[in-house]
Design a protein around this motif. Structure first.
Motif, PDB file in Angstrom:
ATOM      1  N   LEU A  19      44.878  97.603  11.133  1.00 47.32           N
ATOM      2  CA  LEU A  19      44.273  98.249  12.297  1.00 47.32           C
ATOM      3  C   LEU A  19      45.289  98.431  13.422  1.00 47.32           C
ATOM      4  O   LEU A  19      45.271  99.448  14.121  1.00 47.32           O
ATOM      5  CB  LEU A  19      43.074  97.432  12.778  1.00 47.32           C
ATOM      6  N   SER A  20      46.190  97.462  13.592  1.00 45.42           N
ATOM      7  CA  SER A  20      47.236  97.603  14.612  1.00 45.42           C
ATOM      8  C   SER A  20      48.156  98.773  14.272  1.00 45.42           C
ATOM      9  O   SER A  20      48.554  99.537  15.156  1.00 45.42           O
ATOM     10  CB  SER A  20      48.054  96.313  14.722  1.00 45.42           C
ATOM     11  N   ALA A  21      48.473  98.913  12.981  1.00 45.39           N
ATOM     12  CA  ALA A  21      49.319 100.031  12.559  1.00 45.39           C
ATOM     13  C   ALA A  21      48.633 101.362  12.833  1.00 45.39           C
ATOM     14  O   ALA A  21      49.257 102.317  13.316  1.00 45.39           O
ATOM     15  CB  ALA A  21      49.653  99.900  11.073  1.00 45.39           C
ATOM     16  N   ALA A  22      47.333 101.431  12.538  1.00 42.36           N
ATOM     17  CA  ALA A  22      46.587 102.675  12.741  1.00 42.36           C
ATOM     18  C   ALA A  22      46.528 103.054  14.217  1.00 42.36           C
ATOM     19  O   ALA A  22      46.756 104.213  14.593  1.00 42.36           O
ATOM     20  CB  ALA A  22      45.178 102.522  12.170  1.00 42.36           C
ATOM     21  N   ILE A  23      46.215 102.072  15.054  1.00 47.86           N
ATOM     22  CA  ILE A  23      46.125 102.335  16.504  1.00 47.86           C
ATOM     23  C   ILE A  23      47.482 102.762  17.049  1.00 47.86           C
ATOM     24  O   ILE A  23      47.590 103.737  17.799  1.00 47.86           O
ATOM     25  CB  ILE A  23      45.607 101.080  17.234  1.00 47.86           C
ATOM     26  N   LYS A  24      48.535 102.042  16.673  1.00 52.11           N
ATOM     27  CA  LYS A  24      49.868 102.361  17.181  1.00 52.11           C
ATOM     28  C   LYS A  24      50.301 103.760  16.756  1.00 52.11           C
ATOM     29  O   LYS A  24      50.902 104.509  17.554  1.00 52.11           O
ATOM     30  CB  LYS A  24      50.881 101.324  16.702  1.00 52.11           C
ATOM     31  N   ALA A  25      50.017 104.138  15.519  1.00 50.63           N
ATOM     32  CA  ALA A  25      50.399 105.463  15.034  1.00 50.63           C
ATOM     33  C   ALA A  25      49.744 106.565  15.863  1.00 50.63           C
ATOM     34  O   ALA A  25      50.393 107.558  16.232  1.00 50.63           O
ATOM     35  CB  ALA A  25      50.021 105.609  13.565  1.00 50.63           C
ATOM     36  N   LYS A  26      48.468 106.384  16.200  1.00 51.08           N
ATOM     37  CA  LYS A  26      47.765 107.401  17.002  1.00 51.08           C
ATOM     38  C   LYS A  26      48.223 107.370  18.459  1.00 51.08           C
ATOM     39  O   LYS A  26      48.192 108.384  19.158  1.00 51.08           O
ATOM     40  CB  LYS A  26      46.258 107.203  16.903  1.00 51.08           C
TER      41      LYS A  26
END
Length: 546
Positions: A19-26
């Motif tokens: 989830l941290s990866a997903a948020i950071k990517a966006k």
């Protein structure tokens, strides 16, 4: 034919790393197409963690998190460490503990609820999140690179044949695939073997963590109190320890960790946990209370020297798939989040350059030379010391090593090796005596099947067994005579049984419906005969507040 769907970033696992990866990517590029595939029925349903949260990860991801409604509210107010004996305890003064062991400034949280909040944040940024989508296989390109995963296959019967409701699943393709499956992830395991990612690292070590949530008498509850202990009931048979975190609403998170490198096949980790609760200090706190939920999962304990190569052609290993837990602190969520953030930054940079499905080797350097590496390096000798010399010697020698590392950044012992894998550590039963464990009283301690009913575990019965034996004869022909078949004891959910069909005739029974997805069997089986695979999406435990 499988349907194909394309994304820029495919993330397997809806835990803190994914989830941290997903948020950071966006946050980096709002136009990126990002998907999170989670095998649990909802985000958080398969998340089990202590947890006292070091906020380094959330500070990086959402600097203003204190101004939001994220469920990180209970600040640590008291921090205690005890050595337990059968009838008493000795408190180790905090002044003797290395500063890195200090929990002040950290928060007692339900990591499952934190992940549910993070999922909402990710969706608000445009991330596609699909729970109930188990990723059963990988998709490879022409050069052997990972280009995606197969997710959402449903409708196979027990024999693996297609039923009328069969759905082949989708090929979810991405420019990069991030695997945040958690400990001993099935796809991560395949890739580590395929690309020999562990060729230059020490064998990974593991512990089995079991946790119960209790609602206790208010007079025994003190919000913000943290207790860790070592010692009784574990003795020379096994290493490990306990935690007790006083959360909100008169609830405590009570847990017990058993290191899986124990030699005695008669050790029964679940019963060690139940026995521990009858220690006078613990039982006094639980009397008059009620257990609300139960769960278990394996924990990576190898630390810095067991981190495999994290980059492979087409993607990265993040979070517990990478093995980033700080063992003496019993913390990994902050490192999981940092690894997800770092992975997103590096993958997004490559995508922006028009590059895809390559090996992002700079991720390995960033993890080991950055905040994660600086967290794990000073404590890297604690686990091998404990394995080699036992509790007291490891406390003294390991404490000195950590103190000097904390002050100077230098470990006087260098980097110690781990030795055998946890499976190979198991010795023959004939060299040990069977351990007589007290029968659970049904008030403070409970039998396994009763506790499993408090995990919300459910599996569709008409599907292939997700616990696969390489050789069906091994449990009875080899493990039973040599090791007293330890699967019937090391499993914290009562999945494995040895049934006496008639005199001196035995059968090995797998109750896969009970499985809480802890992966212990995939780790500890002395013959390495059991492979854990993903069952049908949405199956398994449904933890509400773990």
């Amino acid at each position: 034919m499988r349907e194909k769907i394309d994304y820029d970033l495919v993330i397997v696992g809806g835990g803190p790393a994914g989830l941290s990866a997903a948020i950071k990517a966006k946050q980096i590029d709002s136009e990126l197409n990002v998907v999170v595939l989670e095998k649990g029925s909802e985000i958080g349903s398969h998340v089990l963690s202590g947890a006292v949260l070091d906020t380094k990860g959330i500070d990086m991801l959402i600097p203003n998190w204190k101004e939001t409604d994220i469920p990180i509210r209970t600040k640590v107010k008291e921090d205690h460490f005890y050595l337990l004996g059968p009838a008493g305890h000795v408190k180790i003064p905090n002044i003797f503990l290395p500063p890195l062991m200090n929990n002040h400034g950290n928060y007692i949280v339900s990591m499952g609820n934190v992940c549910r909040w993070l999922a909402g944040k990710a969706e608000s940024l445009g991330v596609d999140i699909f729970p109930g989508m188990a990723c059963s296989d990988l998709v490879f390109g022409e050069k052997g690179e990972v280009v995606g995963v197969i997710a959402g296959e449903f409708g196979l019967d027990k024999e693996g044949k297609k039923t009328d409701s069969y759905e082949p699943g989708m090929e979810v393709l991405g420019k990069y695939v991030l695997l945040g499956e958690g400990v001993r992830g099935s796809l991560s395991k395949v890739l580590i073997e395929k690309y020999k990612l562990d060729a230059e690292s020490q064998s990974q070590k593991f512990g089995l963590g079991m946790k119960e949530i209790w609602e206790i008498d208010p007079q025994h509850h003190k919000k913000g109190k943290v207790i860790h202990s070592m010692g009784w009931p574990l003795d020379s048979n096994a290493g490990g320890g306990s935690f007790c975190y006083h959360a909100e609403n008169n609830q405590i998170y009570l847990g017990f960790v058993v290191h899986l490198n124990y030699e005695n096949p008669y050790v029964f980790p679940y019963m060690e946990f139940q026995k521990f609760k009858h220690h006078p200090m613990i039982e006094k706190m639980l009397r008059g209370g009620k257990r609300i939920s139960y769960g278990a999962r394996a924990i990576t304990e190898g630390g810095y020297q067991s981190i495999p190569k994290l980059s492979f052609p087409g993607g990265l290993l993040i979070g517990c798939s990478a093995g980033l837990v700080n063992v003496p602190r019993i913390k990994g969520n902050h490192n999981a989040m940092i690894s997800g953030i770092t992975a997103a930054e590096i993958a997004c940079k490559a995508i922006k350059k028009g590059v895809q499905n390559t090996e992002l080797s700079e991720f390995d350097t960033a993890i080991k030379s950055g905040k994660v590496g600086s967290d794990l390096r000073p404590v890297r000798n604690v686990k091998p010391l404990w394995s080699r010399f036992g509790l007291l010697a490891s406390l003294i020698i390991g404490g000195i090593d950590m103190w000097i590392a904390n002050i100077s950044g230098f470990n006087i012992l260098g980097t110690m090796k781990h030795g055998k894998s946890d499976a190979k550590s198991t010795k023959h039963a004939k060299t040990f005596k069977e351990i007589d464990y007290p029968k659970p009283d049904g008030k403070i301690s409970f039998d396994r099947l009763t506790n499993v009913s408090f995990s919300g575990t459910n599996h569709e019965e008409n599907q292939p067994c997700h616990l696969v034996l390489k050789n069906s004869f091994t449990p009875i022909k080899k493990n039973l005579p040599l090791y007293a078949e330890p699967a019937q004891r090391y499993c914290p959910a009562g999945v494995y049984e040895v049934i006496e069909k008639r005199k001196n005739s035995f059968a090995f029974q797998i109750n896969s419906q009970n499985c809480v997805h802890c992966k212990t069997c995939d780790i500890k089986d002395p013959s390495e005969n059991i492979t854990w695979k993903t069952p049908q999406g949405g199956d398994g435990p449904n933890y509400p507040n773990m």
